[in-house]
Write a protein that holds these residues in place. Structure first.
Motif, PDB file in Angstrom:
ATOM      1  N   ASP A 196     -22.527  -5.214 -31.795  1.00  0.00           N
ATOM      2  CA  ASP A 196     -21.184  -5.793 -31.765  1.00  0.00           C
ATOM      3  C   ASP A 196     -21.196  -7.289 -32.058  1.00  0.00           C
ATOM      4  O   ASP A 196     -20.340  -8.034 -31.566  1.00  0.00           O
ATOM      5  CB  ASP A 196     -20.512  -5.519 -30.423  1.00  0.00           C
ATOM      6  CG  ASP A 196     -21.243  -6.189 -29.258  1.00  0.00           C
ATOM      7  OD1 ASP A 196     -22.436  -6.523 -29.427  1.00  0.00           O
ATOM      8  OD2 ASP A 196     -20.619  -6.378 -28.194  1.00  0.00           O
ATOM      9  N   ALA A 202     -20.339 -10.660 -33.426  1.00  0.00           N
ATOM     10  CA  ALA A 202     -19.035 -11.097 -33.938  1.00  0.00           C
ATOM     11  C   ALA A 202     -19.187 -11.715 -35.323  1.00  0.00           C
ATOM     12  O   ALA A 202     -20.027 -12.594 -35.531  1.00  0.00           O
ATOM     13  CB  ALA A 202     -18.400 -12.097 -32.980  1.00  0.00           C
ATOM     14  N   PRO A 236     -16.024 -15.445 -34.927  1.00  0.00           N
ATOM     15  CA  PRO A 236     -15.613 -15.835 -33.576  1.00  0.00           C
ATOM     16  C   PRO A 236     -14.825 -17.140 -33.509  1.00  0.00           C
ATOM     17  O   PRO A 236     -14.211 -17.428 -32.479  1.00  0.00           O
ATOM     18  CB  PRO A 236     -16.948 -15.971 -32.846  1.00  0.00           C
ATOM     19  CG  PRO A 236     -17.901 -16.405 -33.916  1.00  0.00           C
ATOM     20  CD  PRO A 236     -17.446 -15.709 -35.174  1.00  0.00           C
ATOM     21  N   ARG A 240     -11.419 -18.014 -31.489  1.00  0.00           N
ATOM     22  CA  ARG A 240     -11.169 -17.022 -30.443  1.00  0.00           C
ATOM     23  C   ARG A 240     -11.653 -17.534 -29.090  1.00  0.00           C
ATOM     24  O   ARG A 240     -12.491 -18.437 -29.005  1.00  0.00           O
ATOM     25  CB  ARG A 240     -11.856 -15.701 -30.802  1.00  0.00           C
ATOM     26  CG  ARG A 240     -11.323 -15.090 -32.088  1.00  0.00           C
ATOM     27  CD  ARG A 240     -12.047 -13.812 -32.454  1.00  0.00           C
ATOM     28  NE  ARG A 240     -11.879 -12.790 -31.437  1.00  0.00           N
ATOM     29  CZ  ARG A 240     -12.488 -11.596 -31.481  1.00  0.00           C
ATOM     30  NH1 ARG A 240     -13.299 -11.304 -32.497  1.00  0.00           N
ATOM     31  NH2 ARG A 240     -12.293 -10.717 -30.531  1.00  0.00           N
ATOM     32  N   THR A 276     -21.158 -12.144 -29.423  1.00  0.00           N
ATOM     33  CA  THR A 276     -20.772 -10.751 -29.599  1.00  0.00           C
ATOM     34  C   THR A 276     -19.303 -10.544 -29.236  1.00  0.00           C
ATOM     35  O   THR A 276     -18.682 -11.380 -28.574  1.00  0.00           O
ATOM     36  CB  THR A 276     -21.640  -9.833 -28.721  1.00  0.00           C
ATOM     37  OG1 THR A 276     -21.430 -10.171 -27.342  1.00  0.00           O
ATOM     38  CG2 THR A 276     -23.120  -9.992 -29.060  1.00  0.00           C
ATOM     39  N   GLU A 277     -18.777  -9.410 -29.659  1.00  0.00           N
ATOM     40  CA  GLU A 277     -17.397  -9.073 -29.330  1.00  0.00           C
ATOM     41  C   GLU A 277     -17.206  -8.942 -27.821  1.00  0.00           C
ATOM     42  O   GLU A 277     -16.117  -9.210 -27.298  1.00  0.00           O
ATOM     43  CB  GLU A 277     -16.993  -7.770 -30.018  1.00  0.00           C
ATOM     44  CG  GLU A 277     -16.863  -7.884 -31.526  1.00  0.00           C
ATOM     45  CD  GLU A 277     -15.719  -8.790 -31.953  1.00  0.00           C
ATOM     46  OE1 GLU A 277     -14.758  -8.943 -31.166  1.00  0.00           O
ATOM     47  OE2 GLU A 277     -15.783  -9.347 -33.062  1.00  0.00           O
TER      48      GLU A 277
END
Length: 213
Positions: A85, A87, A90, A93, A106-107
């Motif tokens: 996962d 990202a 990013p 965010r 990562t997400e």
């Protein structure tokens, strides 16, 4: 003419030539052997692992921060260790959890484009908790009970204002407040009515939280 002397000289020259050829043959054989060994090693050595470009944090990032372009850098890692996962974009965010320097972003470490994504009907309310150390124990996603107390009351006592409120973000305090306020902010998902109640309690006294199930 002394042919015997000529023959001796020719024999000496021939001997030196044979010795030179022998030395060169040995050197050539050693070189060939080394090349053969190197070729064998290369033939049996595993191929280099495939790599993939990922974004890693260049500094420690705290939960609640918005990722900036200068906060991440691209690096190549073996595909086998790249998180599934990782990202891709990013920047811009908000972080749901802290990220260490060098860690792949990562997400799982990011909240959605909006803090309230998936929380229809709620509002995101910043709440200042009197004891900053208490907020330091929390993580985004925790559920907390919010209590209020009025130190000026004749008989100060705590009142439960919010039960099992969801922690949406934990903004990092980068410097000491200049307005005399102490403590630390956290962002809770609440209804509009709960927000009105919390704002009233905050104006009259101090707020604190306790971890809820």
């Amino acid at each position: 003419m002394d042919f015997s002397g000529v023959r001796r000289r020719l024999g000496a020259v021939a001997g030196e030539l044979r010795r030179a050829i022998l030395v060169r043959r040995r050197l050539l054989s050693a070189v060939c052997a080394a090349v053969a060994v190197l070729a064998t090693v290369r033939a049996v050595a595993p191929p280099p692992p495939r790599t993939a470009a990922v974004l890693v944090a260049v500094r420690a990032l705290a939960a609640g921060e918005v990722v900036g372009a200068a906060d991440v850098a691209s690096t190549a890692l073996p595909v086998a260790v790249v998180p599934s996962d990782a990202a891709a974009a990013p920047v811009g965010r908000t972080l749901a959890g802290a990220v260490a320097p060098g860690e792949v972003v990562t997400e799982a470490r990011l909240v959605g484009p909006s803090l309230l994504e998936g929380h229809d009907g709620l509002v995101a309310m910043p709440v200042r908790i009197a004891d900053a150390a208490v907020v330091g124990l929390l993580r985004v996603g925790d559920r907390v009970d919010l209590f209020a107390a009025d130190p000026a009351a004749a008989t100060p006592s705590g009142v439960l204002v919010l039960q099992a409120g969801l922690v949406l973000a934990l903004p990092r305090q980068t410097e000491a407040p200049t307005d005399g306020q102490r403590g630390r902010l956290l962002v809770l998902a609440v209804t509009a009515d709960q927000g009105v109640e919390i704002a009233g309690r905050a104006a009259r006294g101090l707020l604190t939280v306790a971890l809820a199930r």
